[in-house]
Design an enzyme around this catalytic site. Structure first.
Site, PDB file in Angstrom:
ATOM      1  N   TRP A 207       3.210 -17.643   5.829  1.00  0.00           N
ATOM      2  CA  TRP A 207       3.964 -16.901   4.942  1.00  0.00           C
ATOM      3  C   TRP A 207       5.308 -17.312   4.524  1.00  0.00           C
ATOM      4  CZ3 TRP A 207       8.250 -13.742   5.348  1.00  0.00           C
ATOM      5  CH2 TRP A 207       8.425 -13.031   4.120  1.00  0.00           C
ATOM      6  N   ASP A 374       6.807  -4.147 -10.153  1.00  0.00           N
ATOM      7  CA  ASP A 374       5.924  -4.257  -8.779  1.00  0.00           C
ATOM      8  C   ASP A 374       5.613  -3.170  -8.202  1.00  0.00           C
ATOM      9  OD1 ASP A 374       5.803  -5.896  -6.167  1.00  0.00           O
ATOM     10  OD2 ASP A 374       6.021  -7.329  -7.683  1.00  0.00           O
ATOM     11  N   ASP A 375       5.243  -3.239  -6.871  1.00  0.00           N
ATOM     12  CA  ASP A 375       4.896  -2.408  -5.872  1.00  0.00           C
ATOM     13  C   ASP A 375       5.706  -0.957  -5.879  1.00  0.00           C
ATOM     14  OD1 ASP A 375       3.589  -0.983  -3.771  1.00  0.00           O
ATOM     15  OD2 ASP A 375       3.990  -2.721  -2.519  1.00  0.00           O
ATOM     16  N   ARG A 451       0.520  -4.541   7.753  1.00  0.00           N
ATOM     17  CA  ARG A 451       1.191  -3.800   6.763  1.00  0.00           C
ATOM     18  C   ARG A 451       0.694  -2.556   6.526  1.00  0.00           C
ATOM     19  NH1 ARG A 451       2.983  -5.030   0.452  1.00  0.00           N
ATOM     20  NH2 ARG A 451       5.246  -4.737   0.857  1.00  0.00           N
ATOM     21  N   LYS A 484       0.234  -8.233 -12.071  1.00  0.00           N
ATOM     22  CA  LYS A 484       0.059  -9.068 -10.690  1.00  0.00           C
ATOM     23  C   LYS A 484      -0.778  -8.708  -9.786  1.00  0.00           C
ATOM     24  CE  LYS A 484       3.692 -10.095  -7.355  1.00  0.00           C
ATOM     25  NZ  LYS A 484       5.224  -9.768  -7.015  1.00  0.00           N
ATOM     26  N   ASP A 486      -2.038  -8.601  -6.518  1.00  0.00           N
ATOM     27  CA  ASP A 486      -1.646  -8.833  -4.937  1.00  0.00           C
ATOM     28  C   ASP A 486      -2.646  -8.633  -3.997  1.00  0.00           C
ATOM     29  OD1 ASP A 486       0.145  -9.608  -3.235  1.00  0.00           O
ATOM     30  OD2 ASP A 486       1.601  -8.069  -3.468  1.00  0.00           O
ATOM     31  N   MET A 487      -2.435  -9.259  -2.651  1.00  0.00           N
ATOM     32  CA  MET A 487      -3.249  -8.883  -1.778  1.00  0.00           C
ATOM     33  C   MET A 487      -2.708  -9.437  -0.148  1.00  0.00           C
ATOM     34  SD  MET A 487      -5.538 -10.277   0.686  1.00  0.00           S
ATOM     35  CE  MET A 487      -5.895 -11.951   0.604  1.00  0.00           C
ATOM     36  N   ASN A 488      -2.435  -8.198   0.456  1.00  0.00           N
ATOM     37  CA  ASN A 488      -1.336  -8.543   1.365  1.00  0.00           C
ATOM     38  C   ASN A 488      -1.921  -8.509   2.816  1.00  0.00           C
ATOM     39  OD1 ASN A 488       1.207  -8.911   0.265  1.00  0.00           O
ATOM     40  ND2 ASN A 488       0.974  -7.004  -1.178  1.00  0.00           N
ATOM     41  N   CYS A 534      -1.772 -13.184  -6.523  1.00  0.00           N
ATOM     42  CA  CYS A 534      -0.630 -13.483  -5.421  1.00  0.00           C
ATOM     43  C   CYS A 534      -1.408 -12.861  -4.148  1.00  0.00           C
ATOM     44  CB  CYS A 534       0.471 -12.177  -5.905  1.00  0.00           C
ATOM     45  SG  CYS A 534       1.938 -11.934  -4.518  1.00  0.00           S
ATOM     46  N   ASP A 556       6.237 -16.090  -1.583  1.00  0.00           N
ATOM     47  CA  ASP A 556       7.431 -14.912  -1.539  1.00  0.00           C
ATOM     48  C   ASP A 556       8.920 -15.542  -1.035  1.00  0.00           C
ATOM     49  OD1 ASP A 556       6.038 -12.845  -2.201  1.00  0.00           O
ATOM     50  OD2 ASP A 556       5.572 -12.162   0.067  1.00  0.00           O
TER      51      ASP A 556
HETATM   52  C1  DGJ Z   1       4.146  -9.320  -1.795  1.00  0.00           C
HETATM   53  C2  DGJ Z   1       4.152 -10.086  -2.873  1.00  0.00           C
HETATM   54  O1  DGJ Z   1       4.127 -11.461  -2.776  1.00  0.00           O
HETATM   55  C3  DGJ Z   1       5.547  -9.640  -3.391  1.00  0.00           C
HETATM   56  O2  DGJ Z   1       6.006 -10.597  -4.552  1.00  0.00           O
HETATM   57  C4  DGJ Z   1       5.449  -8.172  -3.484  1.00  0.00           C
HETATM   58  O3  DGJ Z   1       4.593  -7.852  -4.959  1.00  0.00           O
HETATM   59  C5  DGJ Z   1       5.176  -7.617  -2.417  1.00  0.00           C
HETATM   60  N1  DGJ Z   1       3.866  -7.890  -1.933  1.00  0.00           N
HETATM   61  C6  DGJ Z   1       4.939  -5.840  -3.030  1.00  0.00           C
HETATM   62  O4  DGJ Z   1       4.264  -5.212  -1.812  1.00  0.00           O
END
Ligand code: DGJ
Length: 736
Positions: A207, A374-375, A451, A484, A486-488, A534, A556
């Site tokens: 990351w 964003d979030d 997270r 956007k 996303d997947m975290n 993302c 990021d």
């Molecule tokens: C991870 C993304 O890469 C960031 O740019 C942002 O959108 C955060 N998540 C938000 O939780």
């Protein structure tokens, strides 16, 4: 003996039983060998014919390389270069596939059965793949192999593009028998090189440190990269290349292997006892199996293979062109992308409608075209502990709703974009309270959180339907022009409540198939929305996602110095038009470094340009710099996004980096040089450009004289004296 129909891209020589697949500059030759084994004869610079006997001489080697046919001591699969090798019939190298039969055994035996050659390219059921727009662009060879004992058919597909030096491969398993078969391994391709005289190149990272380039000598044994994370991952990218020892950016043989897939993968090169090298790529066999009932089939993802005889740079440009024009799809494929401002690093979760509108207003004054929220806009998400899955606007932050906010942003003159993380659920969410069984999990085991979130089980149709419905409802509710996605987090405790015990190891792949279906449904419903994928930055920057979403948030890490390596590494496979790149505040939020606004702008301009900081906090002087950056990018973005990319100086090798983009007609170019740290009494340096027309004369920005393309490429352009750390120089060139 020459091929019967040499003018075609794919020719079959009846007498020698060889297939010659010809692209513009390359040949790929295979043969139906004796006893029906499919062997590999050649891949490289274009040649008219291959003398098979010459290449296959000396394949017989004594008792430790056994012979499947007792009458034929000269034939051992252990020494035969093969196209799709099995295990257990005398080849001890890594197999391309492995199948368990109902009796528990894992021996299968595939022999040639038939072939067809057709114009164009077939689509892959349920999976992303490169495509053609007209059947004249490519030809496809399908070779069917069969194991008559179990009535298994395996179709190997090869597509050769006429105008690109590309061969794509995929494999389909069809169970024509009456018993169940269990695939334990089903790679997308395998290929045997006749030596080990190569380097191995791949893109590794973490990351905020994605796609760093590593090049090592091929070693005896196996070198592999893989993902067991349920996503292609930050750690390794589904790509490897073999390079001749002398290969550079512009010289030497390079063979690239890229997998159009977003989940667990394996890519490996095995140097065997005779110093030959077997390369393969595909779905990771680790914790994978697939039950194939009678009449069912299994389709592997596509492997995209590129050969370049002119170094790594040419290989990259081939991938760029193919992926930009024949992998990415939709309205935005050929459109310049809007300059955006994203509020993530500006506010994180701490915003309200007023704050958002103030950033958008400041953006308009600077020339920005799209605002991305964003979030933090949904549920009760004031931090990352909760609410994923509850896609309902937070009335506390946005009391007038999304529609009003989006319309206000539109009235200010910007488009409106929105962040989602649809594949996830927070344990603290109404969705999880309603459906605790909807996440990936294994009964009676812990559910590891990352997270503070869990992964929804996209192998389930009801879960997929919920995601499609909730995202579509929001997209319908307001004028949203950009998403956007996303997947975290990565997968743990991979299991699905809906699958029977014998299919549990299908979960990770079924998840990816579910994901592709979900994003296909959503993106086709909203063709006018620009989608950017993302995954905590570049944790799923892969060709699979690019098929559905033409751009990806590269990392990021927005620090300009770190971005040099990340964007340089990403460019090994992926086009500039796919890379999101933003100017952020200093000290940088990831590495706490202070770089110049100019350098941050110059780095971000080498991608899909944007800002990710509180624009209302700029000083007047900074505003002027930013306005200039935006005006400059608007003039150049068509060139930057759609031109040919050349790497000039490698940031992994020292204190500098440089690259350039040249328009396809070579009348325009954009070149940029970066120097990270100041040097005392620095050397007087010239930068040799690439890709220009040596017969053309060019005007160069800030220079009073003109230069020949030959002079710029062979003698170079002098780099001005620079003072201080974090410096960059940009040149724009025009032919006159
Ligand atoms: C991870 C993304 O890469 C960031 O740019 C942002 O959108 C955060 N998540 C938000 O939780």
């Amino acid at each position: 003996m020459y091929y019967n129909e040499i003018c075609m891209s794919i020719a079959f020589n009846e007498l020698e039983k060889t297939f010659n697949l010809q692209s513009k500059n390359t040949s790929y030759v295979l043969q139906i060998h004796r006893d029906g084994y499919l062997v590999h004869l050649y891949w490289g610079k274009k040649i008219k014919k291959v003398n098979a006997e010459e290449l296959l001489a000396l394949t017989g080697r004594g008792s430790f390389s056994p012979n499947p046919n007792p009458e034929d001591n000269e034939l051992s699969l252990d020494t035969l270069p093969q196209e799709y090798p099995a295990y257990g019939n005398s080849d001890f190298r890594a197999p391309a596939y492995c199948i368990q039969l109902e009796n528990g055994s894992t021996i299968t035996d595939l022999r040639y059965e038939s072939f067809t050659i057709k114009k164009g390219k077939t689509t892959l059921e349920g999976l992303p793949a490169t495509y053609v727009e007209s059947d004249d662009e490519a030809e496809t060879l399908e070779i069917t192999l069969a194991d008559p004992l179990i009535k298994l058919k395996v179709v190997l597909s090869y597509t050769v593009y006429k105008d690109y030096d590309v061969i794509t491969r995929n494999v389909k398993f069809i169970n024509k028998g009456t018993s169940n078969l269990k695939l334990l391994r089903a790679l997308s391709m395998s290929l045997d090189f006749d030596s080990n005289n190569y380097d191995f190149l791949h893109l590794h990272g973490a990351w905020a440190r994605e796609r760093h380039v590593e090049r090592t000598s091929l070693l005896n044994g196996t070198q592999s990269i893989e993902s067991r994370r349920g996503a292609s991952s930050h750690a390794h990218n589904p790509f490897i290349a073999l390079l001749s020892k002398d290969a550079t950016e512009d010289y030497g043989d390079v063979y690239g292997f890229s997998l159009v897939y977003s989940g667990n993968f394996l890519a490996q090169a095995e140097v065997d006892q005779y110093y030959t090298t077997r390369v393969s790529i595909g779905i990771n066999p680790f914790d994978f199996s697939w039950l194939l009932e009678p009449e069912q089939s299994f389709q592997t993802p596509e492997a995209v293979m590129v050969y370049s005889s002119n170094g790594l740079g040419e290989m990259s440009r081939t991938y760029h062109k193919l992926y930009r024009t024949r992998l990415c799809r939709g309205k935005f494929r050929d459109k310049t992308r809007p300059i955006l401002v994203n509020n993530w690093e500006a506010t994180y979760f701490n915003f309200n409608a007023e704050k958002i509108e103030s950033i958008a207003k400041a953006g308009k004054e600077l020339g920005i075209e799209l605002f991305v929220l964003d979030d933090g806009w949904f549920g009760k998400r004031d931090n990352d502990d909760c609410s994923l899955g509850d896609w309902v606007v937070d009335a506390k932050k946005l009391p007038n709703g999304l529609d009003t906010l989006a319309k206000h942003v539109n009235e200010l003159g910007l488009q409106f974009g929105l962040w989602f993380e649809p594949e996830m659920v927070s344990p603290d969410s109404d969705l999880y309270r309603r459906h605790p069984d909807w996440c990936l999990h294994v009964p009676d085991r812990i559910r590891s959180q990352a997270r503070k979130q869990l992964v929804l089980d996209l192998s389930r149709e009801d879960v997929c339907d919920y995601i499609v419905r909730s995202v579509c409802d929001i997209l319908k509710s307001a004028p949203i022009s950009y998403v956007k996605w996303d997947m975290n987090r990565n997968m743990t405790e991979i299991g699905s409540e809906n699958l029977p015990r014998e299919r549990q190891r299908e979960t990770a792949h079924r998840y990816i198939l579910g994901l592709y279906k979900v994003i296909d449904r959503i993106t086709s419903k909203f063709p006018n929305v620009l989608f950017e994928s993302c995954s905590g930055g570049g944790g799923r920057f892969d060709p699979g996602m690019l098929f559905y979403m033409p751009q990806t948030w590269t990392s990021d890490n927005t620090d300009a110095v770190e971005r040099l390596k990340i964007q340089y590494g990403t460019s090994i496979v992926y086009p500039i038009s796919t890379m999101g790149a933003h100017v952020s505040a200093i000290p940088n939020h990831q590495v706490h470094r202070n770089t110049s606004l100019k350098m941050r702008g110059d780095v971000a301009m080498s991608g899909n340009f944007g800002y990710e900081l509180d624009l209302t906090k700029f000083t007047d002087k900074e505003k002027e710099v930013v306005k200039e950056q935006i005006t400059h990018y608007k003039k150049l973005r068509e060139l930057i996004q759609f031109g040919d990319f050349y790497r000039l100086l490698n940031p992994f090798k020292g204190n500098e980096a440089a690259w350039m983009v040249v328009s396809t007609d070579k009348t325009q170019a954009f070149a940029v040089y970066f120097r990270v740290l100041a040097l005392p009494n620095a050397a007087i340096r010239k930068l040799q450009l690439k890709g220009l027309d040596s017969t053309k004369e060019y005007s160069v920005s800030h220079k009073s004289v003109t230069f020949g393309g030959d002079e710029l490429m062979y003698s170079g352009l002098s780099i001005p004296e620079l003072q201080g750390d974090y410096q960059s120089v940009v040149w724009t060139l025009k032919s006159i």
